[in-house]
Design a protein around this motif. Structure first.
Motif, mmCIF file in Angstrom:
data_model
loop_
_atom_site.group_PDB
_atom_site.id
_atom_site.type_symbol
_atom_site.label_atom_id
_atom_site.label_comp_id
_atom_site.label_asym_id
_atom_site.label_seq_id
_atom_site.Cartn_x
_atom_site.Cartn_y
_atom_site.Cartn_z
ATOM 1 N N ALA A 197 6.268 4.327 5.185
ATOM 2 C CA ALA A 197 7.063 3.487 4.564
ATOM 3 C C ALA A 197 8.711 3.516 5.839
ATOM 4 O O ALA A 197 9.135 3.506 6.620
ATOM 5 C CB ALA A 197 7.205 4.341 3.639
ATOM 6 N N SER A 198 8.585 1.833 5.729
ATOM 7 C CA SER A 198 9.721 1.357 6.080
ATOM 8 C C SER A 198 10.502 1.462 5.436
ATOM 9 O O SER A 198 10.538 2.086 4.117
ATOM 10 C CB SER A 198 9.144 -0.620 6.397
ATOM 11 O OG SER A 198 9.625 -1.368 4.763
ATOM 12 N N PRO A 199 12.604 1.351 6.046
ATOM 13 C CA PRO A 199 13.301 1.648 4.998
ATOM 14 C C PRO A 199 12.865 0.913 4.104
ATOM 15 O O PRO A 199 13.680 0.549 2.635
ATOM 16 C CB PRO A 199 15.071 1.147 6.177
ATOM 17 C CG PRO A 199 13.865 1.421 7.402
ATOM 18 C CD PRO A 199 12.629 1.289 7.334
ATOM 19 N N ARG A 233 10.808 2.521 1.325
ATOM 20 C CA ARG A 233 11.417 3.852 0.812
ATOM 21 C C ARG A 233 12.565 3.070 -0.363
ATOM 22 O O ARG A 233 12.358 3.764 -1.394
ATOM 23 C CB ARG A 233 11.815 4.041 2.288
ATOM 24 C CG ARG A 233 11.131 5.599 2.963
ATOM 25 C CD ARG A 233 12.424 5.933 3.398
ATOM 26 N NE ARG A 233 10.812 6.214 4.881
ATOM 27 C CZ ARG A 233 10.699 6.210 5.957
ATOM 28 N NH1 ARG A 233 11.956 5.108 6.470
ATOM 29 N NH2 ARG A 233 10.305 6.434 7.289
ATOM 30 N N ALA A 234 13.023 2.469 -0.597
ATOM 31 C CA ALA A 234 14.613 1.936 -1.313
ATOM 32 C C ALA A 234 13.617 1.587 -1.820
ATOM 33 O O ALA A 234 14.041 1.713 -3.248
ATOM 34 C CB ALA A 234 15.337 0.703 -0.773
ATOM 35 N N LYS A 235 12.634 0.238 -2.534
ATOM 36 C CA LYS A 235 11.216 0.171 -3.289
ATOM 37 C C LYS A 235 11.001 1.039 -4.384
ATOM 38 O O LYS A 235 11.156 1.500 -5.850
ATOM 39 C CB LYS A 235 10.745 -1.060 -3.196
ATOM 40 C CG LYS A 235 9.599 -1.835 -4.214
ATOM 41 C CD LYS A 235 8.578 -2.241 -3.322
ATOM 42 C CE LYS A 235 8.727 -3.482 -2.884
ATOM 43 N NZ LYS A 235 7.098 -4.022 -2.264
ATOM 44 N N TYR A 236 10.442 1.891 -3.562
ATOM 45 C CA TYR A 236 9.135 3.654 -3.947
ATOM 46 C C TYR A 236 10.831 3.981 -4.717
ATOM 47 O O TYR A 236 10.324 4.537 -6.217
ATOM 48 C CB TYR A 236 9.438 4.458 -3.024
ATOM 49 C CG TYR A 236 7.547 3.334 -2.345
ATOM 50 C CD1 TYR A 236 7.391 2.404 -2.381
ATOM 51 C CD2 TYR A 236 7.431 4.162 -1.343
ATOM 52 C CE1 TYR A 236 6.614 1.821 -1.403
ATOM 53 C CE2 TYR A 236 6.694 3.420 -0.583
ATOM 54 C CZ TYR A 236 5.852 2.036 -0.938
ATOM 55 O OH TYR A 236 4.609 1.479 0.152
ATOM 56 N N ASP A 277 7.517 10.887 -11.789
ATOM 57 C CA ASP A 277 6.755 10.024 -10.376
ATOM 58 C C ASP A 277 8.205 10.614 -8.953
ATOM 59 O O ASP A 277 8.867 11.400 -9.318
ATOM 60 C CB ASP A 277 7.144 8.336 -10.246
ATOM 61 C CG ASP A 277 6.803 7.547 -11.111
ATOM 62 O OD1 ASP A 277 5.547 8.389 -12.356
ATOM 63 O OD2 ASP A 277 7.301 6.518 -10.891
ATOM 64 N N ILE A 278 6.552 11.242 -8.003
ATOM 65 C CA ILE A 278 7.555 11.950 -6.951
ATOM 66 C C ILE A 278 7.362 11.100 -5.519
ATOM 67 O O ILE A 278 5.863 10.798 -5.019
ATOM 68 C CB ILE A 278 6.287 13.325 -7.059
ATOM 69 C CG1 ILE A 278 5.795 14.038 -8.251
ATOM 70 C CG2 ILE A 278 6.364 14.351 -5.381
ATOM 71 C CD1 ILE A 278 4.742 15.204 -8.425
ATOM 72 N N VAL A 279 7.853 10.854 -5.227
ATOM 73 C CA VAL A 279 8.511 10.054 -3.866
ATOM 74 C C VAL A 279 9.002 11.183 -2.889
ATOM 75 O O VAL A 279 10.148 11.898 -2.838
ATOM 76 C CB VAL A 279 9.316 8.968 -4.251
ATOM 77 C CG1 VAL A 279 9.405 8.032 -2.975
ATOM 78 C CG2 VAL A 279 8.601 8.090 -5.231
ATOM 79 N N GLY A 280 8.549 11.142 -2.044
ATOM 80 C CA GLY A 280 8.575 11.706 -0.297
ATOM 81 C C GLY A 280 8.115 11.650 0.772
ATOM 82 O O GLY A 280 7.073 11.303 0.628
ATOM 83 N N THR A 281 8.189 12.857 1.759
ATOM 84 C CA THR A 281 6.965 12.438 2.729
ATOM 85 C C THR A 281 5.952 13.791 2.219
ATOM 86 O O THR A 281 6.358 13.878 0.834
ATOM 87 C CB THR A 281 7.839 13.690 3.689
ATOM 88 O OG1 THR A 281 8.427 15.116 3.506
ATOM 89 C CG2 THR A 281 9.244 13.057 4.101
ATOM 90 N N SER A 282 4.889 13.537 2.790
ATOM 91 C CA SER A 282 4.233 14.385 2.359
ATOM 92 C C SER A 282 4.103 15.886 2.042
ATOM 93 O O SER A 282 3.840 16.624 1.461
ATOM 94 C CB SER A 282 2.981 13.475 3.476
ATOM 95 O OG SER A 282 2.259 12.723 3.104
ATOM 96 N N ASP A 333 2.485 -2.138 0.522
ATOM 97 C CA ASP A 333 2.908 -0.527 -0.026
ATOM 98 C C ASP A 333 1.051 0.007 -0.427
ATOM 99 O O ASP A 333 1.600 1.747 -0.073
ATOM 100 C CB ASP A 333 2.901 -1.409 -1.546
ATOM 101 C CG ASP A 333 4.159 -2.252 -0.447
ATOM 102 O OD1 ASP A 333 5.082 -1.841 -0.153
ATOM 103 O OD2 ASP A 333 5.437 -2.757 -2.324
ATOM 104 N N TYR A 334 0.792 -0.590 -0.923
ATOM 105 C CA TYR A 334 -1.016 -0.112 -0.687
ATOM 106 C C TYR A 334 -1.426 0.619 0.349
ATOM 107 O O TYR A 334 -1.824 1.707 -0.118
ATOM 108 C CB TYR A 334 -1.512 -0.697 -2.903
ATOM 109 C CG TYR A 334 -1.334 -0.651 -3.619
ATOM 110 C CD1 TYR A 334 -0.160 -0.164 -4.249
ATOM 111 C CD2 TYR A 334 -1.336 -2.433 -4.253
ATOM 112 C CE1 TYR A 334 0.304 -0.502 -5.220
ATOM 113 C CE2 TYR A 334 -0.798 -2.364 -5.440
ATOM 114 C CZ TYR A 334 -0.215 -1.448 -6.099
ATOM 115 O OH TYR A 334 0.463 -1.867 -7.717
#
Length: 341
Positions: free
Chosen positions: A250-252, A255-258, A283-288, A319-320
């Motif tokens: 993801a772009s910066p 990432r901020a949007k997510y 919701d789980i946001v982060g690196t894989s 994004d998707y």
């Protein structure tokens, strides 16, 4: 990180298929492109949500019929069709038709309960029978029986040049084993198990006991209740649906949007919501790698080998694409999954 769980066997994604009410065509086309992308990335399942009188897919069966002609391998699913809006016999015909068109790739998910905002729509939906309709498990049992080949009529034979069957046509024998119930309560999990269905467990469960409330533990109890009453026991199929948003590529700005999206939705996860006492998973946001670590620590995730990760409602197609690509190429392998060839 625990290593005593089985590798992830089937990886799927779920989309609501939003569109612009003044120009709905592009939104539906975008959903079909996402299904095609999912197949190219090796996903096992593409699921679509069901929304009535909203700007999301109102007819998943029609959309999946189109998707069946633009794909050749990926399974196509409804998650879930609310049966309060449906006639079970007609729905059984539609499901069987799409299953035949897709070559046996349909996963039919459904749930029971009265239609949402029934008092506002009953004049259009059930103008004469709303007070007499069965919106409970009896309606679901009718669908299951009809899909599996139960008699729909007490007449079969020939009239003139026309031949009549006493069961739903076309009949797709394998579809009966690919029926899924979307259950969020112990009662619904038990019913699904007793009726030999598969279980879809989403990011929403019912908090039926006094607190404190732990989403993962409640979902784990549902899965175990389901399998305890299913003829296949611990081998009964369960697909877990959580919102996960990997940020590896993801772009910066993305990432901020997510992160803002997840943060806005976080308060609803603290306590049960509304009279139904619905508890939402964060919701789980982060690196894989970060997401995989959190999932391996999730009590319910450790019980399943199938997932249908839900895509956020309001993101852009770019994004998707990024999220699906990261799930297939980074998160899935981190969970032991390998893409379909």
């Amino acid at each position: 990180m625990p290593t005593n769980r089985k590798p992830l066997r089937r990886l799927g994604f779920l989309t609501i298929g939003l569109f612009d009410g003044t120009d709905p065509g592009p939104g539906h086309e975008r959903t079909l492109r996402m299904v095609e992308l999912g197949e190219r990335l090796g996903f096992d399942n593409a699921w679509v949500r069901h929304r009535h009188l909203q700007y999301g897919i109102s007819s998943p069966i029609a959309v999946l019929a189109a998707a069946s002609q633009r794909t050749s391998r990926i399974n196509l699913g409804t998650a879930v069709t609310p049966l309060g809006w449906e006639n079970p016999l007609r729905l059984a015909e539609d499901l069987a038709t799409v299953d035949v068109l897709s070559g046996g790739r349909l996963d039919a998910g459904f749930s029971v309960g009265p239609p949402g905002h029934l008092d506002h729509v009953k004049h259009a939906l059930y103008p004469d029978t709303a007070d007499h309709e069965d919106f409970g498990y009896g309606r679901a049992r009718r669908l299951v029986d009809l899909v599996r080949g139960a008699r729909a009529s007490d007449f079969r034979g020939v009239e003139g040049f026309e031949v009549f069957s006493d069961r739903v046509q076309p009949h797709s024998p394998g579809l009966g084993s690919r029926l899924w119930y979307g259950g969020g309560s112990l009662r619904s999990a038990r019913w699904a198990g007793e009726n030999g269905l598969n279980l879809l467990s989403s990011s929403v469960v019912k908090a039926e006991q006094p607190g404190p409330h732990d989403f993962a533990e409640i979902q784990l109890a549902l899965i175990r209740e389901f399998r305890a009453h299913h003829p296949d026991g611990d081998a009964a199929r369960v697909s877990q649906g959580l919102v996960v948003i990997p940020t590896d590529s993801a772009s910066p700005q993305q990432r901020a949007k997510y992160e803002a999206y997840a943060q806005e939705r976080l308060p609803r996860t603290a306590e049960p919501q509304g009279p139904g006492r619905l508890l939402f998973a964060p919701d789980i946001v982060g690196t894989s790698a970060e997401i995989a670590e959190r999932l391996h620590a999730h009590a319910a995730f450790r019980e399943v080998t199938e997932v249908a990760f839900a895509l956020p409602f309001v993101f852009d197609e770019d994004d998707y694409t990024q999220i699906l690509t990261d799930i297939a190429t980074r998160l899935g392998p981190a969970l032991g999954w390998r893409p379909a060839s």
